[in-house]
Write a protein that holds these residues in place. Sequence first.
Motif, PDB file in Angstrom:
ATOM      1  N   THR A 179     -25.617  -0.391  26.850  1.00  0.00           N
ATOM      2  CA  THR A 179     -27.294   0.356  26.614  1.00  0.00           C
ATOM      3  C   THR A 179     -27.726  -0.103  25.365  1.00  0.00           C
ATOM      4  O   THR A 179     -27.441  -1.293  24.945  1.00  0.00           O
ATOM      5  CB  THR A 179     -25.676   1.548  25.618  1.00  0.00           C
ATOM      6  OG1 THR A 179     -25.239   1.518  26.582  1.00  0.00           O
ATOM      7  CG2 THR A 179     -26.771   2.540  24.913  1.00  0.00           C
ATOM      8  N   LYS A 191     -41.355   1.913  26.951  1.00  0.00           N
ATOM      9  CA  LYS A 191     -40.221   1.788  27.698  1.00  0.00           C
ATOM     10  C   LYS A 191     -39.610   1.040  29.231  1.00  0.00           C
ATOM     11  O   LYS A 191     -39.290   0.558  29.581  1.00  0.00           O
ATOM     12  CB  LYS A 191     -39.648   3.545  27.669  1.00  0.00           C
ATOM     13  CG  LYS A 191     -38.244   4.068  28.203  1.00  0.00           C
ATOM     14  CD  LYS A 191     -37.861   4.694  27.873  1.00  0.00           C
ATOM     15  CE  LYS A 191     -36.581   4.980  29.051  1.00  0.00           C
ATOM     16  NZ  LYS A 191     -36.383   6.876  28.687  1.00  0.00           N
ATOM     17  N   SER A 192     -41.189   1.506  29.993  1.00  0.00           N
ATOM     18  CA  SER A 192     -40.942   1.108  31.124  1.00  0.00           C
ATOM     19  C   SER A 192     -41.021  -0.629  31.554  1.00  0.00           C
ATOM     20  O   SER A 192     -40.260  -0.942  32.421  1.00  0.00           O
ATOM     21  CB  SER A 192     -42.842   1.459  31.828  1.00  0.00           C
ATOM     22  OG  SER A 192     -43.090   1.296  31.064  1.00  0.00           O
ATOM     23  N   GLN A 195     -37.507  -1.122  30.035  1.00  0.00           N
ATOM     24  CA  GLN A 195     -36.476  -1.365  31.247  1.00  0.00           C
ATOM     25  C   GLN A 195     -36.425  -2.067  32.202  1.00  0.00           C
ATOM     26  O   GLN A 195     -35.763  -3.266  32.906  1.00  0.00           O
ATOM     27  CB  GLN A 195     -36.778   0.254  32.322  1.00  0.00           C
ATOM     28  CG  GLN A 195     -35.897   0.414  32.952  1.00  0.00           C
ATOM     29  CD  GLN A 195     -34.638   1.617  32.271  1.00  0.00           C
ATOM     30  OE1 GLN A 195     -34.569   2.029  31.365  1.00  0.00           O
ATOM     31  NE2 GLN A 195     -33.179  -0.001  32.406  1.00  0.00           N
ATOM     32  N   SER A 196     -37.957  -3.060  32.609  1.00  0.00           N
ATOM     33  CA  SER A 196     -37.961  -3.992  33.683  1.00  0.00           C
ATOM     34  C   SER A 196     -37.771  -5.304  33.890  1.00  0.00           C
ATOM     35  O   SER A 196     -37.225  -6.133  34.172  1.00  0.00           O
ATOM     36  CB  SER A 196     -39.186  -4.347  34.036  1.00  0.00           C
ATOM     37  OG  SER A 196     -40.261  -4.444  33.027  1.00  0.00           O
ATOM     38  N   THR A 200     -32.143  -2.117  35.744  1.00  0.00           N
ATOM     39  CA  THR A 200     -31.694  -1.042  35.435  1.00  0.00           C
ATOM     40  C   THR A 200     -30.147  -0.211  35.689  1.00  0.00           C
ATOM     41  O   THR A 200     -29.736   0.197  35.360  1.00  0.00           O
ATOM     42  CB  THR A 200     -31.965  -0.264  37.056  1.00  0.00           C
ATOM     43  OG1 THR A 200     -31.631  -1.513  37.533  1.00  0.00           O
ATOM     44  CG2 THR A 200     -33.350  -0.235  37.485  1.00  0.00           C
ATOM     45  N   ASN A 201     -29.758  -1.428  34.439  1.00  0.00           N
ATOM     46  CA  ASN A 201     -28.273  -1.088  34.481  1.00  0.00           C
ATOM     47  C   ASN A 201     -27.924  -1.202  33.272  1.00  0.00           C
ATOM     48  O   ASN A 201     -27.038  -0.440  32.992  1.00  0.00           O
ATOM     49  CB  ASN A 201     -27.200  -2.345  34.980  1.00  0.00           C
ATOM     50  CG  ASN A 201     -26.986  -2.680  36.502  1.00  0.00           C
ATOM     51  OD1 ASN A 201     -27.031  -1.873  37.124  1.00  0.00           O
ATOM     52  ND2 ASN A 201     -26.841  -3.950  37.227  1.00  0.00           N
ATOM     53  N   THR A 203     -29.233   1.250  30.181  1.00  0.00           N
ATOM     54  CA  THR A 203     -29.412   3.102  29.543  1.00  0.00           C
ATOM     55  C   THR A 203     -30.292   2.722  27.977  1.00  0.00           C
ATOM     56  O   THR A 203     -29.412   2.187  27.618  1.00  0.00           O
ATOM     57  CB  THR A 203     -28.581   3.464  29.409  1.00  0.00           C
ATOM     58  OG1 THR A 203     -27.381   3.523  30.582  1.00  0.00           O
ATOM     59  CG2 THR A 203     -29.343   5.225  29.037  1.00  0.00           C
ATOM     60  N   LEU A 204     -31.954   2.321  28.133  1.00  0.00           N
ATOM     61  CA  LEU A 204     -32.366   2.780  27.184  1.00  0.00           C
ATOM     62  C   LEU A 204     -32.293   4.251  26.334  1.00  0.00           C
ATOM     63  O   LEU A 204     -32.618   5.153  26.855  1.00  0.00           O
ATOM     64  CB  LEU A 204     -33.917   2.365  27.582  1.00  0.00           C
ATOM     65  CG  LEU A 204     -34.323   0.908  28.097  1.00  0.00           C
ATOM     66  CD1 LEU A 204     -35.721   1.113  27.993  1.00  0.00           C
ATOM     67  CD2 LEU A 204     -33.236   0.055  27.972  1.00  0.00           C
TER      68      LEU A 204
END
Length: 275
Positions: A179, A191-192, A195-196, A200-201, A203-204
């Motif tokens: 997290t 955010k995108s 996240q990249s 994806t493991n 959580t933002l």
Amino acid sequence: MKRAIGVIDSGVGGLTVVSELMRQLPKEKLIYVGDTARCPYGPRSKEEVQQFTWEMVDFLLEKDIKMLVVACNTATAFTLDSLKKHLSIPVIGVIQPGARAAIKFTKNNCIGIIGTEGTIRSHAYTDALKNIKAELDIYAKACPMFVPMVEQGIMEGPKAIQVVKEALLPMMKQKQMDTLILGCTHYPLLKSTIQSVVGTNVTLISSSEETARETSTILEMQHLLNHTEVFPIHQFYTTGDLEMFMQISERIFKERNLQMITIKKAVLHQMQDSK
């Protein structure tokens, strides 16, 4: 209660909180002040942040707001206690809601925090997290390049990816972190890209949704909700470049009716007395 909710931030980042407030509280009028001329607040001293924050607050108090949302993590860390002590209206920040959300989502108690230098230096998130759950493993890192990049309208693409990768490389070595708190209201605009980089493991966590939910709860408890059927015209003020502010606003509110928003230049009076 037809009086408005006041929202302040060091720049455009607080618009992410405003967007969520508009979604959850569509009948509430919002008056936003973004101090883009003096952004970022992260590298500034505690005393400067307190002074600038009070100047924005005084500007909003002249408009008879019924509640104040400090949509800036650095300002929350350095001024929230003082604001609550001196103001007669409800005041909330973004750190406690963000901490609660992170604890709700983590599965292995390993939480990362990224924020401005001021926010990380204050240990406000670490303290908030530990006060709720002492056994957390916490990794905190300042990312001073993120806010200036967002204020310039750079939120994705090769340059954004490069800056984010360089900043987050040390944290990415913490394989168990599941997290990551976006401890600055500018960061959800990246955010995108973030996240990249982290995968994806992880959580933002953005405090925007939790802050809006807490705002709604407080207004209801104190009988301050606006029950009128007329949808309000929101007022946005910036201390800096009006054109850039409008461009970024359009990106954030691309799914909303910008005719419901007026954007003006704000002139803040320098604070005379120390609060």
